[in-house]
Design an enzyme around this catalytic site. Structure first.
Site, short mmCIF file in Angstrom:
data_model
loop_
_atom_site.label_atom_id
_atom_site.label_comp_id
_atom_site.label_asym_id
_atom_site.label_seq_id
_atom_site.Cartn_x
_atom_site.Cartn_y
_atom_site.Cartn_z
N TYR A 28 5.64 -8.87 -6.81
CA TYR A 28 4.89 -7.92 -5.98
C TYR A 28 3.79 -8.65 -5.21
O TYR A 28 3.65 -8.50 -3.99
CB TYR A 28 4.29 -6.84 -6.88
CG TYR A 28 3.47 -5.78 -6.18
CD1 TYR A 28 4.07 -4.82 -5.38
CD2 TYR A 28 2.08 -5.73 -6.35
CE1 TYR A 28 3.31 -3.83 -4.75
CE2 TYR A 28 1.33 -4.74 -5.73
CZ TYR A 28 1.95 -3.80 -4.93
OH TYR A 28 1.19 -2.83 -4.31
N SER A 32 5.67 10.41 -0.95
CA SER A 32 4.66 10.51 -2.01
C SER A 32 3.48 9.58 -1.73
O SER A 32 3.52 8.78 -0.80
CB SER A 32 5.28 10.15 -3.38
OG SER A 32 5.59 8.79 -3.44
N SER A 88 -1.80 -5.22 -0.12
CA SER A 88 -2.48 -4.84 -1.37
C SER A 88 -3.54 -5.89 -1.65
O SER A 88 -3.47 -6.99 -1.11
CB SER A 88 -1.44 -4.85 -2.50
OG SER A 88 -2.06 -4.84 -3.76
N THR A 122 -1.95 7.06 -7.28
CA THR A 122 -0.60 7.51 -6.88
C THR A 122 0.34 7.24 -8.06
O THR A 122 -0.10 6.73 -9.09
CB THR A 122 -0.07 6.73 -5.66
OG1 THR A 122 0.22 5.38 -6.10
CG2 THR A 122 -1.06 6.69 -4.52
N LYS A 143 3.48 -9.20 -1.20
CA LYS A 143 2.31 -8.71 -0.46
C LYS A 143 1.59 -9.87 0.25
O LYS A 143 1.04 -9.68 1.34
CB LYS A 143 1.36 -7.96 -1.41
CG LYS A 143 1.96 -6.67 -1.99
CD LYS A 143 2.27 -5.63 -0.92
CE LYS A 143 2.73 -4.31 -1.48
NZ LYS A 143 3.05 -3.31 -0.45
N1 LIG Z 1 -1.34 2.93 -5.23
C1 LIG Z 1 -1.95 1.78 -5.19
O1 LIG Z 1 -2.88 1.51 -6.00
C2 LIG Z 1 -1.56 0.74 -4.18
C3 LIG Z 1 -2.36 -0.40 -4.08
C4 LIG Z 1 -2.03 -1.37 -3.15
C5 LIG Z 1 -0.93 -1.20 -2.34
N2 LIG Z 1 -0.16 -0.10 -2.47
C6 LIG Z 1 1.01 0.03 -1.60
O2 LIG Z 1 1.03 1.29 -0.99
C7 LIG Z 1 2.37 1.61 -0.64
C8 LIG Z 1 2.68 3.04 -1.08
O3 LIG Z 1 2.65 3.10 -2.49
P1 LIG Z 1 2.11 4.37 -3.31
O4 LIG Z 1 0.96 3.93 -4.10
O5 LIG Z 1 1.98 5.52 -2.41
O6 LIG Z 1 3.32 4.55 -4.36
P2 LIG Z 1 4.45 5.67 -4.51
O7 LIG Z 1 3.83 7.00 -4.66
O8 LIG Z 1 5.33 5.17 -5.60
O9 LIG Z 1 5.21 5.65 -3.11
C9 LIG Z 1 6.19 4.70 -2.80
C10 LIG Z 1 6.96 5.20 -1.60
O10 LIG Z 1 7.92 4.19 -1.23
C11 LIG Z 1 9.17 4.84 -1.00
N3 LIG Z 1 10.29 3.96 -1.35
C12 LIG Z 1 10.47 3.29 -2.51
N4 LIG Z 1 11.65 2.66 -2.49
C13 LIG Z 1 12.24 2.97 -1.29
C14 LIG Z 1 13.48 2.64 -0.70
N5 LIG Z 1 14.38 1.85 -1.30
N6 LIG Z 1 13.76 3.14 0.52
C15 LIG Z 1 12.87 3.94 1.16
N7 LIG Z 1 11.67 4.29 0.66
C16 LIG Z 1 11.38 3.80 -0.57
C17 LIG Z 1 9.16 6.07 -1.91
O11 LIG Z 1 9.99 7.07 -1.35
P3 LIG Z 1 11.41 7.54 -1.93
O12 LIG Z 1 11.33 7.48 -3.42
O13 LIG Z 1 11.56 8.93 -1.36
O14 LIG Z 1 12.42 6.61 -1.35
C18 LIG Z 1 7.71 6.50 -1.88
O15 LIG Z 1 7.48 7.41 -0.83
C19 LIG Z 1 3.24 0.55 -1.30
O16 LIG Z 1 3.62 -0.42 -0.36
C20 LIG Z 1 2.33 -0.06 -2.33
O17 LIG Z 1 2.66 -1.38 -2.65
C21 LIG Z 1 -0.46 0.90 -3.37
#
Ligand SMILES: NC(=O)c1ccc[n+]([C@@H]2O[C@H](COP(=O)([O-])OP(=O)(O)OC[C@H]3O[C@@H](n4cnc5c(N)ncnc54)[C@H](OP(=O)(O)O)[C@@H]3O)[C@@H](O)[C@H]2O)c1
Length: 265
Positions: free
Chosen positions: A155, A16, A142, A190, A159
């Site tokens: 978190y 995702s 992040s 997301t 990070k």
């Molecule tokens: N969205 C933002 O605003 C933002 C900002 C800064 C940084 N980030 C970083 O971007 C990265 C991706 O986040 P996102 O925004 O795309 O959120 P997301 O849609 O919630 O995606 C999180 C992903 O992590 C995987 N995950 C979670 N727990 C896991 C586990 N125990 N084992 C394996 N996979 C796991 C999930 O896959 P499954 O559920 O299939 O395991 C999912 O694909 C993260 O590191 C987040 O901290 C996001």
């Protein structure tokens, strides 16, 4: 982009959000893919979409919290195409809870996924990169890895910790063509806020207003690949939330007053 054609990109958290978008960006550039996450059904849907653009896309589903399995997992990943060119350390979970309410078990849980799992996987991939004398590690930190932020203590700590570890790794790899790009996304649209963990261990379950207004994941992914192509050491991706990063760097006194006024969600 020729740089990515027939190169192998392994993406964690590819089921995702940013990871999924990264998979499509790599696929559109002709890269071969290894998609990881726990949700096999979601990974299969992403795989199907990737195969519209690239010939090869494998699924390697595992739980990033199962660090003991990483040696075998990495061997399996390497066996698909005989190499790994890009490791995208992207899987992660956010948090929504005040420090005073949060039991230490929750801090450990966030730290385990957002820090130790990335470190563990990287340590197992490194010998392969050293053997092939090439590789590129992309780490999704992040803006919370640049400054602390309300309700995200563990978190933000995880990070920040990634930055310390991967900046050190970059120094240690200075004589080998293995690159490290640290990515600092701001607010990306997301499900991260929905999936965020609360003090009692349950999901926040809410699409935060600021999250909803964040930039699209596919735009974020394109910006990441543009930076990766240029072997950038650091990428800041977002909108007005990035002002805090520059403010902290250049006008710290102003930053410490201003950040108190920023709406948390
Ligand atoms: N969205 C933002 O605003 C933002 C900002 C800064 C940084 N980030 C970083 O971007 C990265 C991706 O986040 P996102 O925004 O795309 O959120 P997301 O849609 O919630 O995606 C999180 C992903 O992590 C995987 N995950 C979670 N727990 C896991 C586990 N125990 N084992 C394996 N996979 C796991 C999930 O896959 P499954 O559920 O299939 O395991 C999912 O694909 C993260 O590191 C987040 O901290 C996001």
């Amino acid at each position: 982009m020729e740089e990515f054609k027939n190169k192998v990109a392994w993406i964690t958290g590819a089921s995702s959000g940013i990871g999924e978008a990264l998979a499509y960006s790599y696929a559109k550039k002709g890269a071969y893919l290894i998609l990881s996450g726990r949700n096999k059904e979601a990974l299969e849907a992403v795989q199907k979409n990737c195969l519209l653009f690239t010939d090869k896309c494998e699924i390697l589903s595992f739980d990033m919290l199962d660090i003991q399995s990483f040696k075998n997992i990495v061997a399996q990943a390497n066996s698909y195409f005989g190499k790994i060119d890009f490791l995208c350390n992207n899987a992660g979970i956010s948090q929504r809870s005040l420090i005073v309410d949060t039991p230490i078990e929750i801090d450990r849980k966030v730290m385990e996924l957002d820090y130790f799992s990335q470190v563990g996987l990287t340590k197992e991939v490194l010998p392969y990169f050293q053997k092939q004398q090439s590789g590129h590690i992309i780490v999704i930190s992040s803006v919370a890895g640049k400054y602390g932020f309300h309700y995200r203590s563990a978190y933000s700590a995880a990070k920040h910790a990634l930055v310390g570890f991967f900046e050190t790794l970059r120094l240690e790899l200075k004589d080998i063509p293995i690159y490290v790009t640290l990515v600092y996304p701001g607010r990306i649209h997301t499900n991260i806020s929905i999936n965020a963990i609360k003090a009692d261990g349950t999901q926040h379950g809410i699409m935060d207003e600021a999250q909803e207004k964040g930039i699209a994941a596919d735009l974020c992914a394109e910006k990441i690949l543009k930076g990766v192509r240029k072997k950038k050491v650091e990428l800041l991706i977002g909108r007005e939330e990035l002002i805090l990063v520059y403010m902290k760097r250049w006008f710290p006194a102003l930053y410490y007053k201003f950040v108190l006024k920023v709406k948390p969600n």
